[in-house]
Design an enzyme around this catalytic site. Sequence first.
Site, PDB file in Angstrom:
ATOM      1  N   ASP A   1     -14.733  28.637  18.836  1.00  0.00           N
ATOM      2  CA  ASP A   1     -15.160  27.916  19.928  1.00  0.00           C
ATOM      3  C   ASP A   1     -15.409  28.535  21.112  1.00  0.00           C
ATOM      4  OD1 ASP A   1     -12.487  28.098  20.093  1.00  0.00           O
ATOM      5  OD2 ASP A   1     -12.300  25.974  20.915  1.00  0.00           O
TER       6      ASP A   1
ATOM      7  N   HIS B   1      -3.966  35.002  22.373  1.00  0.00           N
ATOM      8  CA  HIS B   1      -4.198  33.985  21.336  1.00  0.00           C
ATOM      9  C   HIS B   1      -5.023  34.121  20.279  1.00  0.00           C
ATOM     10  CE1 HIS B   1      -1.953  31.093  23.803  1.00  0.00           C
ATOM     11  NE2 HIS B   1      -2.841  31.155  24.931  1.00  0.00           N
TER      12      HIS B   1
END
Length: 320
Positions: free
Chosen positions: A9, A240
Amino acid sequence: MRKLIIDTDPGIDDSMAIQLALASKEFKILGLTTVFGNVNIDLATTNTLRLLQLANRTDLPVAKGASKPLKGKFMGGVPFVHGDDGQGNTWQRPSILSPINTPADEFIIEQVLKFPKQVTIAALGPLTNLALALSKKPEIQKMVKEVIFMGGNAFCSGNATPAAEANMYSDPNAADIVLGAKWPITMVGLDVTHKTILLKETLSEISEFDSPLNNHVTEAYQFYQDFFIKVNKIDGTYVHDSSVFAYLINKNLYQTVSYPIRVETQECLSKGKTWPSLGESDHEERVALKPWKNRPKVTICIDVDYKKVIELIKVRLTNP
Protein backbone atom coordinates in the site's frame (compact mmCIF):
# COMPACT_ATOMS: atom_id res chain seq x y z
CA MET A 1 15.55 -18.14 -5.71
CA ARG A 2 12.36 -17.49 -3.72
CA LYS A 3 9.19 -16.88 -5.72
CA LEU A 4 7.57 -13.80 -4.21
CA ILE A 5 4.30 -11.88 -4.29
CA ILE A 6 4.48 -8.43 -2.69
CA ASP A 7 1.20 -7.14 -1.25
CA THR A 8 1.58 -3.42 -0.68
CA ASP A 9 0.00 0.00 0.00
CA PRO A 10 2.74 2.51 -0.97
CA GLY A 11 3.44 4.54 1.32
CA ILE A 12 6.98 5.81 1.60
CA ASP A 13 8.35 2.88 3.61
CA ASP A 14 6.71 0.45 1.15
CA SER A 15 8.64 2.19 -1.61
CA MET A 16 12.01 1.52 -0.01
CA ALA A 17 10.93 -2.05 0.76
CA ILE A 18 9.98 -2.64 -2.88
CA GLN A 19 13.31 -1.13 -3.93
CA LEU A 20 15.09 -3.51 -1.55
CA ALA A 21 13.23 -6.53 -2.93
CA LEU A 22 13.98 -5.52 -6.52
CA ALA A 23 17.67 -5.15 -5.64
CA SER A 24 17.94 -8.61 -4.05
CA LYS A 25 18.91 -11.64 -6.12
CA GLU A 26 17.28 -13.97 -3.58
CA PHE A 27 13.83 -13.09 -4.97
CA LYS A 28 12.00 -13.86 -8.17
CA ILE A 29 9.08 -11.45 -7.98
CA LEU A 30 5.94 -12.90 -9.58
CA GLY A 31 3.97 -9.69 -9.21
CA LEU A 32 2.69 -7.05 -6.84
CA THR A 33 -0.80 -6.73 -5.41
CA THR A 34 -2.16 -3.51 -3.98
CA VAL A 35 -4.38 -2.78 -1.00
CA PHE A 36 -5.82 0.26 0.77
CA GLY A 37 -3.93 1.45 3.82
CA ASN A 38 -1.41 4.26 3.82
CA VAL A 39 -3.40 5.68 0.88
CA ASN A 40 -6.58 4.76 -0.98
CA ILE A 41 -6.51 1.82 -3.37
CA ASP A 42 -6.31 3.92 -6.55
CA LEU A 43 -3.32 5.85 -5.27
CA ALA A 44 -1.68 2.70 -3.91
CA THR A 45 -1.96 1.13 -7.35
CA THR A 46 -0.74 4.27 -9.12
CA ASN A 47 2.26 4.52 -6.78
CA THR A 48 3.16 0.88 -7.30
CA LEU A 49 3.12 1.31 -11.07
CA ARG A 50 5.23 4.48 -10.79
CA LEU A 51 7.82 2.67 -8.69
CA LEU A 52 8.12 -0.16 -11.19
CA GLN A 53 8.48 2.29 -14.05
CA LEU A 54 11.25 4.12 -12.19
CA ALA A 55 12.93 0.77 -11.58
CA ASN A 56 12.59 -0.19 -15.26
CA ARG A 57 10.66 -3.30 -14.19
CA THR A 58 7.68 -2.89 -16.49
CA ASP A 59 7.63 -6.69 -16.87
CA LEU A 60 6.10 -7.18 -13.42
CA PRO A 61 2.29 -7.40 -13.21
CA VAL A 62 0.39 -5.27 -10.71
CA ALA A 63 -3.02 -6.50 -9.52
CA LYS A 64 -5.36 -3.99 -7.91
CA GLY A 65 -6.85 -5.21 -4.66
CA ALA A 66 -9.17 -4.38 -1.80
CA SER A 67 -10.40 -0.81 -1.40
CA LYS A 68 -11.79 -1.25 2.12
CA PRO A 69 -11.65 -3.62 5.10
CA LEU A 70 -13.81 -6.74 5.31
CA LYS A 71 -16.15 -4.89 7.64
CA GLY A 72 -16.76 -1.16 7.68
CA LYS A 73 -15.33 1.60 5.53
CA PHE A 74 -11.85 2.76 4.61
CA MET A 75 -11.28 5.59 7.07
CA GLY A 76 -8.73 7.39 4.91
CA GLY A 77 -4.96 7.36 4.55
CA VAL A 78 -2.31 9.12 6.60
CA PRO A 79 -1.10 12.08 4.49
CA PHE A 80 0.61 13.62 7.53
CA VAL A 81 2.96 10.59 7.49
CA HIS A 82 3.32 9.89 3.76
CA GLY A 83 2.22 13.08 2.02
CA ASP A 84 -0.89 13.77 -0.02
CA ASP A 85 0.49 11.64 -2.85
CA GLY A 86 1.69 8.87 -0.53
CA GLN A 87 5.21 9.60 -1.71
CA GLY A 88 6.30 12.56 0.37
CA ASN A 89 4.62 15.08 -1.93
CA THR A 90 7.13 14.36 -4.68
CA TRP A 91 4.30 14.23 -7.24
CA GLN A 92 5.81 11.90 -9.80
CA ARG A 93 4.33 11.90 -13.28
CA PRO A 94 1.57 9.35 -13.89
CA SER A 95 2.90 5.99 -14.98
CA ILE A 96 2.41 4.73 -18.51
CA LEU A 97 1.70 1.30 -16.98
CA SER A 98 -1.70 -0.12 -16.04
CA PRO A 99 -2.74 -2.83 -13.60
CA ILE A 100 -3.76 -6.21 -14.98
CA ASN A 101 -7.44 -7.11 -15.14
CA THR A 102 -7.15 -9.88 -12.54
CA PRO A 103 -8.06 -8.71 -9.01
CA ALA A 104 -5.38 -9.09 -6.34
CA ASP A 105 -6.99 -11.96 -4.44
CA GLU A 106 -7.46 -13.96 -7.64
CA PHE A 107 -3.90 -13.24 -8.73
CA ILE A 108 -2.66 -14.64 -5.42
CA ILE A 109 -4.75 -17.77 -5.91
CA GLU A 110 -3.55 -18.20 -9.51
CA GLN A 111 0.13 -17.96 -8.61
CA VAL A 112 -0.15 -20.29 -5.62
CA LEU A 113 -1.95 -22.91 -7.72
CA LYS A 114 0.60 -22.48 -10.51
CA PHE A 115 3.57 -22.86 -8.14
CA PRO A 116 2.39 -25.03 -5.23
CA LYS A 117 4.61 -24.93 -2.13
CA GLN A 118 6.86 -22.38 -3.84
CA VAL A 119 5.23 -18.96 -3.34
CA THR A 120 6.10 -16.63 -0.47
CA ILE A 121 3.68 -13.78 0.18
CA ALA A 122 5.26 -10.64 1.63
CA ALA A 123 2.46 -8.46 2.98
CA LEU A 124 3.29 -4.84 3.78
CA GLY A 125 -0.20 -3.45 4.42
CA PRO A 126 -3.58 -4.56 5.77
CA LEU A 127 -4.15 -8.28 5.18
CA THR A 128 -7.46 -7.93 3.32
CA ASN A 129 -6.32 -9.40 0.00
CA LEU A 130 -4.98 -12.51 1.73
CA ALA A 131 -8.20 -12.98 3.69
CA LEU A 132 -10.26 -12.62 0.50
CA ALA A 133 -8.07 -15.19 -1.26
CA LEU A 134 -8.58 -17.60 1.63
CA SER A 135 -12.34 -17.12 1.52
CA LYS A 136 -12.43 -17.99 -2.20
CA LYS A 137 -9.92 -20.84 -2.10
CA PRO A 138 -9.26 -22.10 1.46
CA GLU A 139 -6.97 -24.85 0.21
CA ILE A 140 -4.25 -22.34 -0.72
CA GLN A 141 -3.27 -22.17 2.95
CA LYS A 142 -1.73 -25.63 2.52
CA MET A 143 -0.07 -24.69 -0.77
CA VAL A 144 1.73 -21.45 0.16
CA LYS A 145 5.39 -21.77 1.03
CA GLU A 146 5.36 -18.97 3.59
CA VAL A 147 3.60 -15.74 4.57
CA ILE A 148 5.63 -12.88 6.06
CA PHE A 149 3.81 -9.73 7.08
CA MET A 150 4.75 -6.38 8.50
CA GLY A 151 2.36 -5.61 11.29
CA GLY A 152 1.26 -6.31 14.81
CA ASN A 153 2.75 -5.72 18.21
CA ALA A 154 3.13 -8.72 20.48
CA PHE A 155 4.99 -7.31 23.48
CA CYS A 156 5.04 -3.56 22.89
CA SER A 157 2.61 -0.70 22.38
CA GLY A 158 1.01 0.16 19.05
CA ASN A 159 1.45 3.07 16.68
CA ALA A 160 -2.06 3.60 15.32
CA THR A 161 -3.37 3.54 18.89
CA PRO A 162 -1.63 2.74 22.19
CA ALA A 163 -2.89 -0.83 21.70
CA ALA A 164 -2.60 -1.53 17.98
CA GLU A 165 -0.26 -1.35 15.00
CA ALA A 166 -1.62 0.45 11.93
CA ASN A 167 -1.93 -2.46 9.46
CA MET A 168 -3.77 -4.64 11.97
CA TYR A 169 -5.97 -1.74 13.05
CA SER A 170 -6.96 -1.04 9.43
CA ASP A 171 -8.57 -4.48 9.02
CA PRO A 172 -8.51 -6.56 12.21
CA ASN A 173 -11.04 -9.07 10.86
CA ALA A 174 -8.81 -9.89 7.90
CA ALA A 175 -5.76 -10.11 10.17
CA ASP A 176 -7.50 -12.56 12.52
CA ILE A 177 -8.45 -14.78 9.56
CA VAL A 178 -4.95 -14.73 8.08
CA LEU A 179 -3.25 -15.45 11.42
CA GLY A 180 -5.61 -18.36 11.95
CA ALA A 181 -4.88 -20.06 8.62
CA LYS A 182 -2.84 -23.25 8.45
CA TRP A 183 0.14 -21.83 6.59
CA PRO A 184 3.66 -20.99 7.81
CA ILE A 185 3.40 -17.35 8.88
CA THR A 186 5.80 -14.87 10.44
CA MET A 187 4.98 -11.54 12.07
CA VAL A 188 7.59 -8.82 11.63
CA GLY A 189 6.01 -6.23 13.87
CA LEU A 190 6.75 -3.22 16.01
CA ASP A 191 8.65 -5.41 18.49
CA VAL A 192 11.56 -5.30 16.03
CA THR A 193 10.82 -2.47 13.61
CA HIS A 194 10.91 0.08 16.43
CA LYS A 195 14.39 -1.19 17.30
CA THR A 196 15.60 -0.74 13.71
CA ILE A 197 16.27 2.91 12.93
CA LEU A 198 17.53 4.24 9.61
CA LEU A 199 19.48 7.29 10.74
CA LYS A 200 19.45 10.52 8.78
CA GLU A 201 23.16 10.20 8.03
CA THR A 202 22.70 6.68 6.64
CA LEU A 203 19.88 7.84 4.40
CA SER A 204 22.21 10.57 3.16
CA GLU A 205 24.79 7.93 2.24
CA ILE A 206 22.15 5.88 0.42
CA SER A 207 20.97 8.96 -1.49
CA GLU A 208 24.41 9.27 -3.10
CA PHE A 209 23.63 6.27 -5.31
CA ASP A 210 22.25 7.67 -8.56
CA SER A 211 19.30 5.83 -10.08
CA PRO A 212 15.78 7.03 -10.93
CA LEU A 213 14.19 4.81 -8.27
CA ASN A 214 16.72 5.58 -5.53
CA ASN A 215 16.57 9.29 -6.25
CA HIS A 216 12.80 9.20 -5.88
CA VAL A 217 12.73 7.05 -2.74
CA THR A 218 15.37 9.05 -0.89
CA GLU A 219 13.65 12.31 -1.84
CA ALA A 220 10.33 10.97 -0.52
CA TYR A 221 12.07 9.85 2.65
CA GLN A 222 12.82 13.46 3.55
CA PHE A 223 9.10 13.97 4.24
CA TYR A 224 8.93 10.68 6.19
CA GLN A 225 12.01 11.64 8.17
CA ASP A 226 10.52 15.00 9.12
CA PHE A 227 7.49 13.21 10.53
CA PHE A 228 9.63 10.98 12.76
CA ILE A 229 11.75 13.87 13.98
CA LYS A 230 8.62 15.80 14.94
CA VAL A 231 6.48 12.97 16.37
CA ASN A 232 8.91 10.31 17.58
CA LYS A 233 11.83 12.60 18.42
CA ILE A 234 14.35 10.39 16.59
CA ASP A 235 16.95 11.49 14.06
CA GLY A 236 15.83 8.95 11.50
CA THR A 237 12.95 6.60 10.67
CA TYR A 238 11.74 3.25 11.95
CA VAL A 239 12.37 0.52 9.38
CA HIS A 240 8.95 -1.09 9.04
CA ASP A 241 8.29 -2.67 5.64
CA SER A 242 11.90 -3.22 4.60
CA SER A 243 12.31 -5.42 7.67
CA VAL A 244 10.16 -8.06 5.96
CA PHE A 245 12.74 -8.49 3.21
CA ALA A 246 15.68 -8.24 5.60
CA TYR A 247 14.11 -11.15 7.49
CA LEU A 248 13.67 -13.17 4.30
CA ILE A 249 17.25 -12.48 3.21
CA ASN A 250 18.78 -13.42 6.57
CA LYS A 251 16.50 -14.87 9.24
CA ASN A 252 19.49 -15.26 11.56
CA LEU A 253 19.36 -11.50 12.17
CA TYR A 254 16.11 -11.98 14.10
CA GLN A 255 15.16 -13.71 17.33
CA THR A 256 11.72 -15.30 17.27
CA VAL A 257 9.18 -17.07 19.46
CA SER A 258 6.02 -18.95 18.46
CA TYR A 259 2.54 -18.51 19.87
CA PRO A 260 -1.02 -18.63 18.58
CA ILE A 261 -2.33 -15.11 18.02
CA ARG A 262 -5.79 -13.61 18.07
CA VAL A 263 -6.49 -10.14 16.75
CA GLU A 264 -9.03 -8.00 18.56
CA THR A 265 -11.86 -7.33 16.11
CA GLN A 266 -14.32 -5.52 18.37
CA GLU A 267 -14.77 -1.75 18.41
CA CYS A 268 -13.02 -1.25 21.72
CA LEU A 269 -9.84 0.19 23.23
CA SER A 270 -7.74 -2.74 22.00
CA LYS A 271 -9.15 -2.98 18.46
CA GLY A 272 -6.45 -4.37 16.17
CA LYS A 273 -4.20 -5.58 19.00
CA THR A 274 -2.35 -8.83 18.24
CA TRP A 275 -2.72 -11.00 21.35
CA PRO A 276 -0.30 -13.94 21.68
CA SER A 277 -1.44 -16.79 23.92
CA LEU A 278 1.38 -16.90 26.44
CA GLY A 279 2.02 -20.22 28.16
CA GLU A 280 -1.49 -21.53 27.69
CA SER A 281 -0.41 -24.53 25.61
CA ASP A 282 0.79 -26.23 28.82
CA HIS A 283 -2.64 -26.06 30.39
CA GLU A 284 -5.08 -27.83 28.08
CA GLU A 285 -7.94 -27.71 30.55
CA ARG A 286 -7.70 -23.91 30.52
CA VAL A 287 -7.13 -23.64 26.79
CA ALA A 288 -10.49 -25.30 26.12
CA LEU A 289 -12.18 -22.08 27.17
CA LYS A 290 -9.81 -19.79 25.38
CA PRO A 291 -10.24 -18.07 21.99
CA TRP A 292 -6.80 -19.43 21.01
CA LYS A 293 -7.88 -23.08 21.04
CA ASN A 294 -6.83 -24.89 17.82
CA ARG A 295 -5.15 -21.78 16.45
CA PRO A 296 -1.82 -22.42 14.68
CA LYS A 297 1.35 -20.93 16.04
CA VAL A 298 2.69 -17.75 14.48
CA THR A 299 6.42 -17.06 14.34
CA ILE A 300 6.87 -13.69 16.07
CA CYS A 301 10.00 -11.58 15.68
CA ILE A 302 10.90 -10.20 19.10
CA ASP A 303 14.50 -9.00 18.73
CA VAL A 304 16.86 -7.99 15.95
CA ASP A 305 20.50 -7.31 15.20
CA TYR A 306 19.49 -3.88 13.95
CA LYS A 307 22.98 -2.73 12.99
CA LYS A 308 23.35 -5.63 10.56
CA VAL A 309 19.87 -5.04 9.16
CA ILE A 310 20.68 -1.39 8.45
CA GLU A 311 23.97 -2.39 6.84
CA LEU A 312 22.19 -4.99 4.71
CA ILE A 313 19.69 -2.39 3.49
CA LYS A 314 22.41 0.16 2.80
CA VAL A 315 24.53 -2.29 0.81
CA ARG A 316 21.61 -3.59 -1.27
CA LEU A 317 20.26 -0.15 -2.13
CA THR A 318 23.64 1.23 -3.15
CA ASN A 319 24.91 -1.94 -4.92
CA PRO A 320 21.79 -3.45 -6.51
